[in-house]
Design a protein around this motif. Structure first.
Motif, short mmCIF file in Angstrom:
data_model
loop_
_atom_site.label_atom_id
_atom_site.label_comp_id
_atom_site.label_asym_id
_atom_site.label_seq_id
_atom_site.Cartn_x
_atom_site.Cartn_y
_atom_site.Cartn_z
N ASP B 65 -16.50 -12.12 -37.13
CA ASP B 65 -16.34 -13.42 -36.47
C ASP B 65 -14.94 -13.57 -35.86
O ASP B 65 -14.78 -13.98 -34.71
CB ASP B 65 -16.56 -14.57 -37.46
N ILE B 68 -14.42 -11.47 -32.73
CA ILE B 68 -15.04 -12.04 -31.53
C ILE B 68 -14.13 -13.11 -30.94
O ILE B 68 -13.90 -13.17 -29.73
CB ILE B 68 -16.44 -12.61 -31.87
N ARG B 69 -13.58 -13.96 -31.81
CA ARG B 69 -12.69 -15.02 -31.33
C ARG B 69 -11.44 -14.41 -30.66
O ARG B 69 -11.05 -14.82 -29.58
CB ARG B 69 -12.28 -15.90 -32.51
N LYS B 86 -29.31 -12.68 -37.84
CA LYS B 86 -29.40 -12.95 -39.27
C LYS B 86 -30.73 -12.42 -39.78
O LYS B 86 -31.41 -11.66 -39.10
CB LYS B 86 -29.28 -14.47 -39.49
N VAL B 177 -13.52 -17.62 -52.28
CA VAL B 177 -13.67 -18.43 -53.50
C VAL B 177 -12.42 -19.28 -53.72
O VAL B 177 -12.51 -20.46 -54.06
CB VAL B 177 -13.91 -17.52 -54.72
N GLN B 183 -13.86 -21.75 -48.22
CA GLN B 183 -14.96 -21.82 -49.17
C GLN B 183 -16.32 -22.04 -48.52
O GLN B 183 -17.35 -21.61 -49.04
CB GLN B 183 -14.69 -22.92 -50.21
N TRP B 184 -16.35 -22.67 -47.35
CA TRP B 184 -17.64 -22.93 -46.72
C TRP B 184 -18.33 -21.64 -46.29
O TRP B 184 -19.53 -21.62 -46.06
CB TRP B 184 -17.49 -23.89 -45.54
N TYR B 186 -18.49 -19.06 -48.21
CA TYR B 186 -18.99 -18.40 -49.41
C TYR B 186 -20.51 -18.55 -49.54
O TYR B 186 -21.04 -19.64 -49.38
CB TYR B 186 -18.31 -18.99 -50.65
N GLU B 187 -21.19 -17.47 -49.79
CA GLU B 187 -22.63 -17.51 -50.06
C GLU B 187 -22.86 -17.02 -51.49
O GLU B 187 -22.18 -16.10 -51.94
CB GLU B 187 -23.39 -16.57 -49.10
#
Lengths: 257, 257
Positions: B65, B68-69, B86, B177, B183-184, B186-187
């Motif tokens: 990600d 790409i930016r 995905k 973590v 944190q958003w 994190y899966e």
């Protein structure tokens, strides 16, 4: 900005920046807005719940391509997608006029930019007399319902009309002929188009009259000056994002308090 | 860069910039390259005859990600489109594995970036034992034929593997973590993934062995440092565009000599 616009007269609406607006100051402000847009786009993408559809309309040579470059370059391309709607294909013509449009509306977290749009089906089609007034009326209603559907699903629809004067358009089309670096943009139909300003004016005015519900107004942008046009669009987009105020989602981490 | 890569050993390939490369100098050079990319993209778009497909692969937290930016922000978004692949949908799973990929390949004048790609179908599927080795072999051949088809139609396929070390990956996953602003991302599966570096290493090495024809090599990019990784990808893209050397088309104007 106007919400509903009964009987707009395009010849009476400004095509240049208001007198009190200074170019240098606006350009400084524009740099700030572009940075803010980068930040807002990131939040919209991370939030992954809502989206924005920017609809750009304007006559030939009103500067849609340049505007897209000025406003959207710099934003993370992972969250922005631009679609140009040209003459429909055979397969597209075999469906209703919103079929190809609907396939390209933004999903959660995305900003889509339409360079021309479903509005062409009540603009060029009317100027070229491919549809009658009754069909145009039907399509106005269909467009309003369609945009309502999108907005109900969390897509904010921002519609901009780049208002360029007949004189400025003429000058720009002439530049495609005379400026070697712009000649590749010239299309054989351009000479013909140059005389069509009044015809397009009329069908555009009809669009503003019939497709401007309070929830989804047209933004009529003075567009004879590229710097001012880009500023107006960027500012409106920034303000819209600030209103939406997307936030980073909660962490999915579970841990002891 | 390597073309065919028999028996690559990822643990022996660099994950950091070569010693002689200086960060400040590289960042200066990167600014120059980004300006060149803006110009080349414009020519590619105007020429409207060829296209570029950038395939980005890398393990979790290899920084796709961000790359790409760093590389593509600033380029006119009208000519660049990013697709993230995905987990496939039910409808996509009801077709061959290249079906959803093929729909998103670039048309004339466009640069498309695949954030993950058809290669996932010989990577995660193998690590999770969803396909056997015979199926993987079939898919390698199918991928090679598919990429050949694209290249024959004027699409240059650039494949980058972001080579991140096991240690760096571990550190980055831990940051998701511990760093509130990350944190958003994190899966819940992330903890599990952290231990999978060796398994992914093996299936990636198999991809490099079987899907690296001379006409379509993998570029293995040292990726523990974000600034160096972005520079390598941007430079390769710039060099590719310079080789293609797209030109503004002839004017369609006809006029007396």
């Amino acid at each position: 900005m106007n919400s509903t616009l009964p009987d707009v007269d395009l010849t009476k609406l400004p095509t240049r920046a208001p007198k009190h607006v200074h170019k240098d100051e606006t350009k400084r402000e524009m740099r700030k807005i572009r940075e803010e847009l980068v930040e807002w786009q990131e939040r919209l993408y991370a939030e992954n719940k809502r989206s924005i559809l920017v609809v750009l309309q304007g006559m030939d040579a009103s500067g849609k391509d340049g505007l897209i470059r000025r406003v959207f370059s710099g934003i993370n391309p992972q969250g922005v997608r631009v679609y140009s709607f040209k003459e429909p294909t055979k397969d597209e013509l075999a469906h209703d006029f919103l079929w190809r449009i609907h396939q390209r509306t933004p999903g959660h977290g995305m900003i889509h930019v339409f360079n021309r749009s479903h509005y062409e089906d009540v603009l060029v089609t009317r100027v070229d007399k491919l549809i009658d007034d009754a069909t145009a009326k039907q399509r106005f209603a269909a467009i309003n319902h369609f945009e309502e559907l999108l907005q109900q699903a969390g897509t904010t629809v921002l519609k901009f009309y780049l208002n360029v004067s007949e004189e400025e358009q003429e000058e720009r089309l002439a530049e495609r002929v005379n400026n070697p670096s712009k000649q590749w943009k010239y299309e054989p139909g351009d000479d013909h188009k140059a005389g069509q300003w009044p015809a397009y004016r009329q069908v555009y005015e009809d669009v503003f009259k019939h497709c401007s519900p309070p929830s989804c107004p047209w933004h009529l942008v003075p567009s004879d000056q590229n710097w001012y046009k880009a500023y107006e669009v960027a500012r409106t987009l920034r303000d819209t994002l600030a209103d939406l105020n997307p936030t980073y989602p909660e962490s999915k981490l579970t841990r002891p308090e």
